[in-house]
Design a protein around this motif. Structure first.
Motif, PDB file in Angstrom:
ATOM      1  N   ASN A   1       0.859  -1.180   0.000  1.00 22.37           N
ATOM      2  CA  ASN A   1       0.000   0.000   0.000  1.00 22.37           C
ATOM      3  C   ASN A   1       0.896   1.231   0.000  1.00 22.37           C
ATOM      4  O   ASN A   1       1.566   1.520   0.990  1.00 22.37           O
ATOM      5  N   THR A   2       0.932   1.956  -1.107  1.00 21.87           N
ATOM      6  CA  THR A   2       1.810   3.122  -1.187  1.00 21.87           C
ATOM      7  C   THR A   2       1.354   4.240  -0.263  1.00 21.87           C
ATOM      8  O   THR A   2       2.158   5.098   0.116  1.00 21.87           O
ATOM      9  N   TYR A   3       0.083   4.262   0.109  1.00 20.95           N
ATOM     10  CA  TYR A   3      -0.390   5.286   1.045  1.00 20.95           C
ATOM     11  C   TYR A   3       0.236   5.059   2.418  1.00 20.95           C
ATOM     12  O   TYR A   3       0.588   6.017   3.117  1.00 20.95           O
ATOM     13  N   ASP A   4       0.379   3.790   2.812  1.00 25.44           N
ATOM     14  CA  ASP A   4       1.077   3.483   4.061  1.00 25.44           C
ATOM     15  C   ASP A   4       2.548   3.867   3.971  1.00 25.44           C
ATOM     16  O   ASP A   4       3.145   4.357   4.932  1.00 25.44           O
ATOM     17  N   MET A   5       3.152   3.620   2.809  1.00 28.03           N
ATOM     18  CA  MET A   5       4.576   3.906   2.644  1.00 28.03           C
ATOM     19  C   MET A   5       4.853   5.398   2.595  1.00 28.03           C
ATOM     20  O   MET A   5       5.956   5.849   2.892  1.00 28.03           O
ATOM     21  N   GLY A   6       3.847   6.186   2.219  1.00 29.10           N
ATOM     22  CA  GLY A   6       4.012   7.635   2.203  1.00 29.10           C
ATOM     23  C   GLY A   6       4.628   8.181   0.934  1.00 29.10           C
ATOM     24  O   GLY A   6       4.982   9.359   0.862  1.00 29.10           O
ATOM     25  N   HIS A   7       4.766   7.352  -0.101  1.00 24.11           N
ATOM     26  CA  HIS A   7       5.290   7.843  -1.368  1.00 24.11           C
ATOM     27  C   HIS A   7       4.773   6.968  -2.500  1.00 24.11           C
ATOM     28  O   HIS A   7       4.485   5.793  -2.308  1.00 24.11           O
ATOM     29  N   PRO A   8       4.627   7.550  -3.705  1.00 24.22           N
ATOM     30  CA  PRO A   8       4.093   6.789  -4.830  1.00 24.22           C
ATOM     31  C   PRO A   8       5.131   5.864  -5.434  1.00 24.22           C
ATOM     32  O   PRO A   8       6.310   5.885  -5.085  1.00 24.22           O
ATOM     33  N   ILE A   9       4.663   5.043  -6.362  1.00 22.95           N
ATOM     34  CA  ILE A   9       5.530   4.196  -7.176  1.00 22.95           C
ATOM     35  C   ILE A   9       5.846   4.955  -8.466  1.00 22.95           C
ATOM     36  O   ILE A   9       4.977   5.612  -9.042  1.00 22.95           O
ATOM     37  N   ILE A  10       7.091   4.855  -8.880  1.00 23.74           N
ATOM     38  CA  ILE A  10       7.524   5.494 -10.121  1.00 23.74           C
ATOM     39  C   ILE A  10       7.762   4.426 -11.186  1.00 23.74           C
ATOM     40  O   ILE A  10       8.422   3.425 -10.935  1.00 23.74           O
ATOM     41  N   ILE A  11       7.210   4.641 -12.373  1.00 22.55           N
ATOM     42  CA  ILE A  11       7.479   3.786 -13.526  1.00 22.55           C
ATOM     43  C   ILE A  11       8.173   4.656 -14.566  1.00 22.55           C
ATOM     44  O   ILE A  11       7.585   5.595 -15.088  1.00 22.55           O
ATOM     45  N   MET A  12       9.420   4.334 -14.858  1.00 26.69           N
ATOM     46  CA  MET A  12      10.157   5.109 -15.863  1.00 26.69           C
ATOM     47  C   MET A  12      11.279   4.260 -16.437  1.00 26.69           C
ATOM     48  O   MET A  12      12.129   3.783 -15.677  1.00 26.69           O
ATOM     49  N   PRO A  13      11.247   4.098 -17.751  1.00 27.47           N
ATOM     50  CA  PRO A  13      10.179   4.509 -18.653  1.00 27.47           C
ATOM     51  C   PRO A  13       9.036   3.504 -18.636  1.00 27.47           C
ATOM     52  O   PRO A  13       9.241   2.324 -18.325  1.00 27.47           O
ATOM     53  N   MET A  14       7.865   3.956 -18.982  1.00 30.43           N
ATOM     54  CA  MET A  14       6.733   3.047 -19.136  1.00 30.43           C
ATOM     55  C   MET A  14       7.034   2.090 -20.287  1.00 30.43           C
ATOM     56  O   MET A  14       7.302   2.509 -21.405  1.00 30.43           O
ATOM     57  N   PRO A  15       7.039   0.759 -20.018  1.00 36.37           N
ATOM     58  CA  PRO A  15       7.359  -0.192 -21.090  1.00 36.37           C
ATOM     59  C   PRO A  15       6.160  -0.460 -21.990  1.00 36.37           C
ATOM     60  O   PRO A  15       5.009  -0.200 -21.609  1.00 36.37           O
ATOM     61  N   LYS A  16       6.454  -1.004 -23.147  1.00 31.19           N
ATOM     62  CA  LYS A  16       5.367  -1.462 -24.006  1.00 31.19           C
ATOM     63  C   LYS A  16       4.725  -2.693 -23.371  1.00 31.19           C
ATOM     64  O   LYS A  16       5.379  -3.434 -22.642  1.00 31.19           O
ATOM     65  N   PRO A  17       3.426  -2.919 -23.635  1.00 32.04           N
ATOM     66  CA  PRO A  17       2.828  -4.178 -23.161  1.00 32.04           C
ATOM     67  C   PRO A  17       3.613  -5.367 -23.665  1.00 32.04           C
ATOM     68  O   PRO A  17       4.030  -5.415 -24.822  1.00 32.04           O
ATOM     69  N   GLN A  18       3.857  -6.318 -22.765  1.00 32.62           N
ATOM     70  CA  GLN A  18       4.619  -7.502 -23.130  1.00 32.62           C
ATOM     71  C   GLN A  18       3.742  -8.580 -23.763  1.00 32.62           C
ATOM     72  O   GLN A  18       4.232  -9.481 -24.422  1.00 32.62           O
ATOM     73  N   ALA A  19       2.434  -8.456 -23.523  1.00 32.50           N
ATOM     74  CA  ALA A  19       1.467  -9.406 -24.087  1.00 32.50           C
ATOM     75  C   ALA A  19       0.095  -8.745 -24.055  1.00 32.50           C
ATOM     76  O   ALA A  19      -0.136  -7.811 -23.283  1.00 32.50           O
ATOM     77  N   LYS A  20      -0.796  -9.208 -24.886  1.00 37.59           N
ATOM     78  CA  LYS A  20      -2.150  -8.658 -24.877  1.00 37.59           C
ATOM     79  C   LYS A  20      -2.792  -8.891 -23.509  1.00 37.59           C
ATOM     80  O   LYS A  20      -2.790  -9.999 -22.989  1.00 37.59           O
ATOM     81  N   GLY A  21      -3.313  -7.813 -22.956  1.00 36.78           N
ATOM     82  CA  GLY A  21      -4.040  -7.948 -21.702  1.00 36.78           C
ATOM     83  C   GLY A  21      -3.181  -7.941 -20.458  1.00 36.78           C
ATOM     84  O   GLY A  21      -3.676  -8.262 -19.383  1.00 36.78           O
ATOM     85  N   ASP A  22      -1.881  -7.569 -20.571  1.00 37.62           N
ATOM     86  CA  ASP A  22      -1.074  -7.560 -19.350  1.00 37.62           C
ATOM     87  C   ASP A  22      -1.264  -6.243 -18.597  1.00 37.62           C
ATOM     88  O   ASP A  22      -2.032  -5.364 -19.000  1.00 37.62           O
ATOM     89  N   ILE A  23      -0.534  -6.090 -17.487  1.00 39.95           N
ATOM     90  CA  ILE A  23      -0.735  -4.941 -16.610  1.00 39.95           C
ATOM     91  C   ILE A  23      -0.398  -3.630 -17.297  1.00 39.95           C
ATOM     92  O   ILE A  23      -1.031  -2.598 -17.081  1.00 39.95           O
ATOM     93  N   TYR A  24       0.610  -3.661 -18.184  1.00 41.63           N
ATOM     94  CA  TYR A  24       0.974  -2.443 -18.882  1.00 41.63           C
ATOM     95  C   TYR A  24      -0.110  -2.029 -19.878  1.00 41.63           C
ATOM     96  O   TYR A  24      -0.352  -0.837 -20.087  1.00 41.63           O
ATOM     97  N   ALA A  25      -0.750  -3.014 -20.472  1.00 43.61           N
ATOM     98  CA  ALA A  25      -1.882  -2.701 -21.344  1.00 43.61           C
ATOM     99  C   ALA A  25      -3.000  -2.052 -20.528  1.00 43.61           C
ATOM    100  O   ALA A  25      -3.699  -1.145 -21.000  1.00 43.61           O
TER     101      ALA A  25
END
Length: 323
Positions: A64-88
């Motif tokens: 829970n990032t709210y408990d941690m007190g800071h957000p998650i950073i994604i850099m660079p945002m990757p291309k989807p690795q497969a149809k329907g994955d989390i990046y998609a």
């Protein structure tokens, strides 16, 4: 550039069928978009800052990032690795949007990967809020990284400004009658011990529990505490007191100072400002400029053996001779 926040690394995963409220996208993606600001959607190469809660379908919270007190950073945002994955899934969102993604747990552990013991349920549920998107687009690397650096600085500056309030709030919420040292360490001895405090060179044998300002545990040496507060159990972890050389800089300064306030059998609560903990860098779930709390018990103090053999001094090379 130096990153000061935690990075997100999520394997490519497929989504399975869901129950009420979720839509099914390409590749079996299951999603429920709660807020849509109508802005430009996330694209590969972008900088993304998100708050996220990850839990099982039994409502057991894994992170829970709210408990941690800071957000998650994604850099660079990757291309989807497969149809329907989390990046998609994330590419369905833009800045200010929020959504829930439902992931079939078994789909996370394919190709010989073992499912962690204790991870139960058919689904993992990701509740995502997108804080900021910096589009890479046609920007040069220099311009893009400059914008990222400025944004991260604004985040860390904000965390620095909030730190004194977090310390005061934790102390007030838990009714701690603390003493504050010159270094800024706040402490209260909750159980007195007996005998002398350790000296530099002694070894302290201690049990400990570390908490974030939210009260959430991030580490403990006590198995009963881990079970009671539903701390994820590390496979093969041996829960036991740890041994720390006192005053030798083997731990954060707040610990080194706190250990020298304890005697055998004592218990102490330390509220440690980031300046004598992990400073502007943070580590793991501990963000930049984040105070941390430790509840500690001094199990034993081991004094060095004066009769122990001294380590052999290295032999010096003989000086060269002249002819």
């Amino acid at each position: 550039m130096k990153q000061k926040l935690m990075f997100l690394a999520i394997a490519a995963i497929g989504f399975a069928s869901c129950n009420g409220g979720f839509k099914k996208g390409e590749g079996g993606l299951l999603y429920n978009i709660h807020t849509s600001k109508g802005g430009t959607h996330i694209k590969d190469g972008d900088f993304v800052s998100v708050n996220m809660i990850v839990k099982t379908d039994g409502d057991s919270v894994l992170s829970n990032t709210y408990d941690m007190g800071h957000p998650i950073i994604i850099m660079p945002m990757p291309k989807p690795q497969a149809k329907g994955d989390i990046y998609a899934g994330l590419e369905l969102l833009g800045e200010g949007d929020s959504a829930t993604f439902k992931v079939a747990t078994d789909s996370l552990f394919k190709g010989g990967q073992q499912r962690p013991p204790g991870l139960k349920g058919k689904f993992l549920i990701f509740q995502v809020n997108v804080n900021k998107v910096l589009a890479k687009g046609a920007l040069t690397e220099q311009v893009f990284h400059g914008r990222v650096t400025d944004y991260i600085k604004s985040l860390t500056d904000g965390m620095k400004a909030l730190e004194p309030g977090k310390i005061k709030k934790y102390i007030a919420d838990h009714n701690l009658k603390v003493t504050t040292t010159k270094s800024g360490l706040n402490y209260v001895i909750t159980t007195p011990g007996t005998g002398a405090t350790p000296a530099v060179g002694d070894t302290a044998v201690v049990n400990y529990t570390g908490r974030l300002p939210s009260g959430k545990i991030f580490e403990t040496s006590v198995k009963e505490v881990a079970i009671k507060e539903k701390q994820p159990m590390e496979p093969g972890r041996q829960y036991a007191p740890i041994r720390i050389p006192v005053g030798e800089g083997k731990v954060i300064p707040g610990w080194d100072e706190g250990l020298q306030l304890m005697n055998k059998g004592s218990k102490i609560t330390l509220v440690i400002p980031s300046d004598i903990a992990y400073k502007d860098q943070g580590v793991g779930p501990i963000g930049p400029f984040t105070p941390i709390v430790f509840e500690m018990e001094m199990i034993d103090i081991v004094h060095p053996n004066p009769n122990a053999p001294k380590p052999a001094m290295p032999q010096m090379m003989a000086p060269p001779t002249t002819k």
